[in-house]
Design an enzyme around this catalytic site. Sequence first.
Site, PDB file in Angstrom:
ATOM      1  N   LYS A 180       0.894  -1.290   0.093  1.00 14.91           N
ATOM      2  CA  LYS A 180      -0.018  -0.114  -0.011  1.00 14.91           C
ATOM      3  C   LYS A 180       0.994   1.067   0.167  1.00 14.91           C
ATOM      4  O   LYS A 180       1.381   1.494   1.064  1.00 14.91           O
ATOM      5  CB  LYS A 180      -0.912   0.025   1.178  1.00 14.91           C
ATOM      6  CG  LYS A 180      -2.245   0.677   1.029  1.00 14.91           C
ATOM      7  CD  LYS A 180      -2.015   2.029   0.956  1.00 14.91           C
ATOM      8  CE  LYS A 180      -1.739   2.999   2.086  1.00 14.91           C
ATOM      9  NZ  LYS A 180      -1.388   4.405   1.713  1.00 14.91           N
ATOM     10  N   GLY A 233       6.291   5.114   8.763  1.00 13.19           N
ATOM     11  CA  GLY A 233       5.556   6.385   8.845  1.00 13.19           C
ATOM     12  C   GLY A 233       5.502   7.090  10.063  1.00 13.19           C
ATOM     13  O   GLY A 233       6.698   6.974  11.042  1.00 13.19           O
ATOM     14  N   SER A 234       4.345   7.341  10.672  1.00  8.01           N
ATOM     15  CA  SER A 234       4.433   8.046  11.827  1.00  8.01           C
ATOM     16  C   SER A 234       4.132   7.303  13.099  1.00  8.01           C
ATOM     17  O   SER A 234       3.743   5.968  12.834  1.00  8.01           O
ATOM     18  CB  SER A 234       3.055   9.264  11.871  1.00  8.01           C
ATOM     19  OG  SER A 234       1.975   8.405  11.657  1.00  8.01           O
ATOM     20  N   GLU A 236       2.097   7.822  15.271  1.00  8.92           N
ATOM     21  CA  GLU A 236       0.640   7.668  15.580  1.00  8.92           C
ATOM     22  C   GLU A 236      -0.003   6.538  14.767  1.00  8.92           C
ATOM     23  O   GLU A 236      -0.718   5.642  15.394  1.00  8.92           O
ATOM     24  CB  GLU A 236      -0.253   9.193  15.299  1.00  8.92           C
ATOM     25  CG  GLU A 236      -1.542   9.258  15.062  1.00  8.92           C
ATOM     26  CD  GLU A 236      -1.928  10.250  14.126  1.00  8.92           C
ATOM     27  OE1 GLU A 236      -1.160  10.946  13.486  1.00  8.92           O
ATOM     28  OE2 GLU A 236      -3.242  10.274  13.898  1.00  8.92           O
ATOM     29  N   VAL A 237       0.205   6.495  13.829  1.00 10.40           N
ATOM     30  CA  VAL A 237      -0.122   5.323  12.894  1.00 10.40           C
ATOM     31  C   VAL A 237       0.574   3.779  13.437  1.00 10.40           C
ATOM     32  O   VAL A 237      -0.159   2.836  13.148  1.00 10.40           O
ATOM     33  CB  VAL A 237      -0.158   5.548  11.268  1.00 10.40           C
ATOM     34  CG1 VAL A 237      -0.323   4.216  10.434  1.00 10.40           C
ATOM     35  CG2 VAL A 237      -1.015   6.651  10.792  1.00 10.40           C
ATOM     36  N   GLY A 238       1.826   3.941  13.503  1.00 12.01           N
ATOM     37  CA  GLY A 238       2.588   2.629  14.131  1.00 12.01           C
ATOM     38  C   GLY A 238       1.821   2.164  15.094  1.00 12.01           C
ATOM     39  O   GLY A 238       1.307   0.914  15.329  1.00 12.01           O
ATOM     40  N   GLU A 256       9.000   1.312  11.514  1.00 11.05           N
ATOM     41  CA  GLU A 256      10.002   2.181  11.508  1.00 11.05           C
ATOM     42  C   GLU A 256       9.429   3.543  11.708  1.00 11.05           C
ATOM     43  O   GLU A 256       8.775   4.139  10.466  1.00 11.05           O
ATOM     44  CB  GLU A 256      10.897   2.095  10.108  1.00 11.05           C
ATOM     45  CG  GLU A 256      12.253   2.761  10.416  1.00 11.05           C
ATOM     46  CD  GLU A 256      12.306   4.157   9.798  1.00 11.05           C
ATOM     47  OE1 GLU A 256      11.931   5.016  10.654  1.00 11.05           O
ATOM     48  OE2 GLU A 256      12.176   4.417   8.735  1.00 11.05           O
ATOM     49  N   CYS A 290      13.583  10.402   8.126  1.00 13.90           N
ATOM     50  CA  CYS A 290      13.379  10.054   9.388  1.00 13.90           C
ATOM     51  C   CYS A 290      14.609   9.943  10.244  1.00 13.90           C
ATOM     52  O   CYS A 290      14.498  10.262  11.624  1.00 13.90           O
ATOM     53  CB  CYS A 290      12.892   8.327   9.466  1.00 13.90           C
ATOM     54  SG  CYS A 290      13.842   7.369   8.472  1.00 13.90           S
ATOM     55  N   GLU A 387       8.945  15.853  16.152  1.00 14.93           N
ATOM     56  CA  GLU A 387       9.722  15.736  14.833  1.00 14.93           C
ATOM     57  C   GLU A 387       8.849  16.722  13.808  1.00 14.93           C
ATOM     58  O   GLU A 387       7.645  16.885  13.589  1.00 14.93           O
ATOM     59  CB  GLU A 387       9.217  14.317  14.306  1.00 14.93           C
ATOM     60  CG  GLU A 387       9.735  13.787  12.917  1.00 14.93           C
ATOM     61  CD  GLU A 387       9.677  12.494  12.346  1.00 14.93           C
ATOM     62  OE1 GLU A 387       8.721  11.952  12.491  1.00 14.93           O
ATOM     63  OE2 GLU A 387      10.751  11.982  12.268  1.00 14.93           O
TER      64      GLU A 387
HETATM   65  P1  NAI Z   1       1.293   8.434   8.025  1.00 16.68           P
HETATM   66  O1  NAI Z   1       2.152   7.464   9.087  1.00 16.68           O
HETATM   67  O2  NAI Z   1      -0.060   8.814   8.340  1.00 16.68           O
HETATM   68  O3  NAI Z   1       1.509   7.615   6.605  1.00 16.68           O
HETATM   69  C1  NAI Z   1       2.058   6.714   6.461  1.00 16.68           C
HETATM   70  C2  NAI Z   1       1.694   5.506   5.510  1.00 16.68           C
HETATM   71  O4  NAI Z   1       0.560   5.044   6.521  1.00 16.68           O
HETATM   72  C3  NAI Z   1       0.801   5.916   4.331  1.00 16.68           C
HETATM   73  O5  NAI Z   1       0.869   4.744   3.389  1.00 16.68           O
HETATM   74  C4  NAI Z   1      -0.723   6.116   4.863  1.00 16.68           C
HETATM   75  O6  NAI Z   1      -1.740   5.850   3.836  1.00 16.68           O
HETATM   76  C5  NAI Z   1      -0.684   4.851   5.882  1.00 16.68           C
HETATM   77  N1  NAI Z   1      -1.720   4.906   6.863  1.00 16.68           N
HETATM   78  C6  NAI Z   1      -2.265   6.175   7.436  1.00 16.68           C
HETATM   79  N2  NAI Z   1      -3.148   6.011   8.182  1.00 16.68           N
HETATM   80  C7  NAI Z   1      -3.440   4.357   8.329  1.00 16.68           C
HETATM   81  C8  NAI Z   1      -4.057   3.610   9.137  1.00 16.68           C
HETATM   82  N3  NAI Z   1      -4.969   3.948  10.010  1.00 16.68           N
HETATM   83  N4  NAI Z   1      -3.805   2.315   8.844  1.00 16.68           N
HETATM   84  C9  NAI Z   1      -2.814   1.902   7.982  1.00 16.68           C
HETATM   85  N5  NAI Z   1      -2.189   2.461   7.444  1.00 16.68           N
HETATM   86  C10 NAI Z   1      -2.405   4.138   7.480  1.00 16.68           C
HETATM   87  O7  NAI Z   1       2.345   9.707   7.877  1.00 16.68           O
HETATM   88  P2  NAI Z   1       1.823  11.157   7.255  1.00 16.68           P
HETATM   89  O8  NAI Z   1       0.498  11.441   7.758  1.00 16.68           O
HETATM   90  O9  NAI Z   1       2.192  11.081   5.752  1.00 16.68           O
HETATM   91  O10 NAI Z   1       2.914  11.993   7.980  1.00 16.68           O
HETATM   92  C11 NAI Z   1       2.828  12.318   9.386  1.00 16.68           C
HETATM   93  C12 NAI Z   1       4.268  12.465  10.115  1.00 16.68           C
HETATM   94  O11 NAI Z   1       4.735  11.319  10.242  1.00 16.68           O
HETATM   95  C13 NAI Z   1       5.157  13.346   9.361  1.00 16.68           C
HETATM   96  O12 NAI Z   1       5.059  14.513   9.642  1.00 16.68           O
HETATM   97  C14 NAI Z   1       6.563  12.354   9.896  1.00 16.68           C
HETATM   98  O13 NAI Z   1       6.872  13.388  11.135  1.00 16.68           O
HETATM   99  C15 NAI Z   1       6.125  11.511  10.056  1.00 16.68           C
HETATM  100  N6  NAI Z   1       6.600  10.451   9.091  1.00 16.68           N
HETATM  101  C16 NAI Z   1       7.885   9.673   9.292  1.00 16.68           C
HETATM  102  C17 NAI Z   1       8.451   8.793   8.282  1.00 16.68           C
HETATM  103  C18 NAI Z   1       9.285   8.053   8.473  1.00 16.68           C
HETATM  104  O14 NAI Z   1      10.259   8.010   7.602  1.00 16.68           O
HETATM  105  N7  NAI Z   1       9.554   7.133   9.635  1.00 16.68           N
HETATM  106  C19 NAI Z   1       7.510   8.765   6.678  1.00 16.68           C
HETATM  107  C20 NAI Z   1       6.403   9.849   6.883  1.00 16.68           C
HETATM  108  C21 NAI Z   1       6.072  10.445   7.676  1.00 16.68           C
HETATM  109 MG    MG Z   2      -1.225  10.630   8.547  1.00 18.81          MG
END
Ligand code: NAI
Ligand code: MG
Length: 487
Positions: A180, A233-234, A236-238, A256, A290, A387
């Site tokens: 995804k 990703g974030s 929160e979602v982790g 991660e 990250c 962050e």
């Molecule tokens: P996010 O964590 O919401 O999105 C990352 C992925 O998770 C996307 O594919 C998204 O569609 C998916 N996702 C979102 N909600 C989900 C759910 N409930 N269940 C399953 N999958 C879900 O991150 P976002 O909103 O793009 O960025 C927010 C913050 O996260 C950024 O400001 C940054 O601080 C952090 N981030 C960290 C990253 C890293 O490399 N560790 C990469 C992207 C964001």
């Molecule tokens: Mg998000």
Amino acid sequence: MSAPKVKYTKIFIDNNWVDARSGKTFDTYNPHDGSVIAKVAEGDKADIDLAVAAAKRAFHRNSEWRLMDAAERCKVINKFGDLLLRDAEYLAQLESYNNGMVLNFARHFIAMNVDHIRYIASLADKIQGDTIPARGDLFTYTLKQPIGVCGLILPWNGPIVMFTWKVCAALAAGCTVVVKPAEQTPLTALALAALLAEAGVPPGVVNVVPGFGPGAGSSLTHHPDVAKISFTGSVEVGKLIQQAAGASNLKRVTLELGGKSPLVIMDDADLNKAVPYAAQAIFSHQGQICIAASRLFVHSKIYDEFVKKAVEYAKTIKIGNPCEPTTQHGPQVDTEMMTKILGYIEKGKKEGAKLLAGGKRVGNTGCYIEPTVFADVTDDMTIAKEEIFGPVQSILKFDTLEEVIDRANNTNYGLAAGIFTNNVENVLQFSKHVEAGTVWVNTYMEFGPQAPFGGFKESGIGRENGINGVEAYLEVKTVAINMSKKL
Ligand code: NAI
Ligand code: MG
């Protein structure tokens, strides 16, 4: 540069391109000017169900994939590497177009990625268990077997790299996957899916469902037939993903989740090296990495001189269209991230940090923010705690190594850390005591596919890359055979 042609916008299941069951699509944008690049099929639960069913069929014990020799899997993954190399320039342009990544950076990432693929491919036929002496005549050995169908949820900040790391490790282990991609950047994942099919990956082994987090993403994490999720990703979602695993089938989870990584500059450091490294550690890819060194601790003896040089450096960074060959600094990924980062900059000013460079949006179109430097940042300020994921360098002052180790560890994150010093005692103490999955000494952000990568504390669970990265897609099975003659 003319816009790269978009070849794929549909859902990829069983090596076929299909529309979303709902017929819905969503727009994907170019962050340089906000224009719509393409309409992409919007996958949701119904599409995830089809993709997981395909991946489950492809994982059946009699499937082409499960019967394929491990050495053959190694060849298929390597062939994917050949095709990535063949299409490298096109893919770099598409990544830059959809993500805002500076073209030269995208090219560099793809070249690194090919090495990564070679290394992971080489592990596919070296997955082996142990023979274990147990209870005399009980012949005991372990098998390492692929976990099953894996859901791979990608972020937008490194679409090609994240796709490759996760998909290739899963394939090397013999798993099948449903990917995804992030809603902001679906295009390169779809182009890579086509290359995997061309490389000889059988139908159903790799499926790609573009869509949003609460729809496609959440359906994947709750799915009873998905044995593992790997997510970047974030935080929160982790946390939501771990909850989904617990509420469904206890699927395995690798996370991660970003960081607030400390970089420490001791008073004996060579500033001609430390200043540019520290700048690249936060400004590369507009801070959307990250491991970005977002807390820069500089020793009080060299603080003023360092800050002066850091400001000079930030002002030399060339901002522009990421597709131009001389650009060093492109746009943020989208308006939402740009607005969030500008909000952090305002908080920094309000809470008393000294703004010495940048701090503003560039122009009125696109998502550009100037490389920004704050001095006199203190640990309690929002910009030192949260962050930001943007081009904001926060410089803090310290007096002793003991003090700075405690302050560096005073965060829920623990992804990466760095130190610049010529004193071996500093290196040993810092690298031993700092709470981080990766520690760099007199360098920053240097990677090899052989080295495990992941975080302490809320920066994640598990490791990617290295042998550990493939092991994360394997279950260990113990087989015990009665060898006794007295049956
Ligand atoms: P996010 O964590 O919401 O999105 C990352 C992925 O998770 C996307 O594919 C998204 O569609 C998916 N996702 C979102 N909600 C989900 C759910 N409930 N269940 C399953 N999958 C879900 O991150 P976002 O909103 O793009 O960025 C927010 C913050 O996260 C950024 O400001 C940054 O601080 C952090 N981030 C960290 C990253 C890293 O490399 N560790 C990469 C992207 C964001
Ligand atoms: Mg998000």
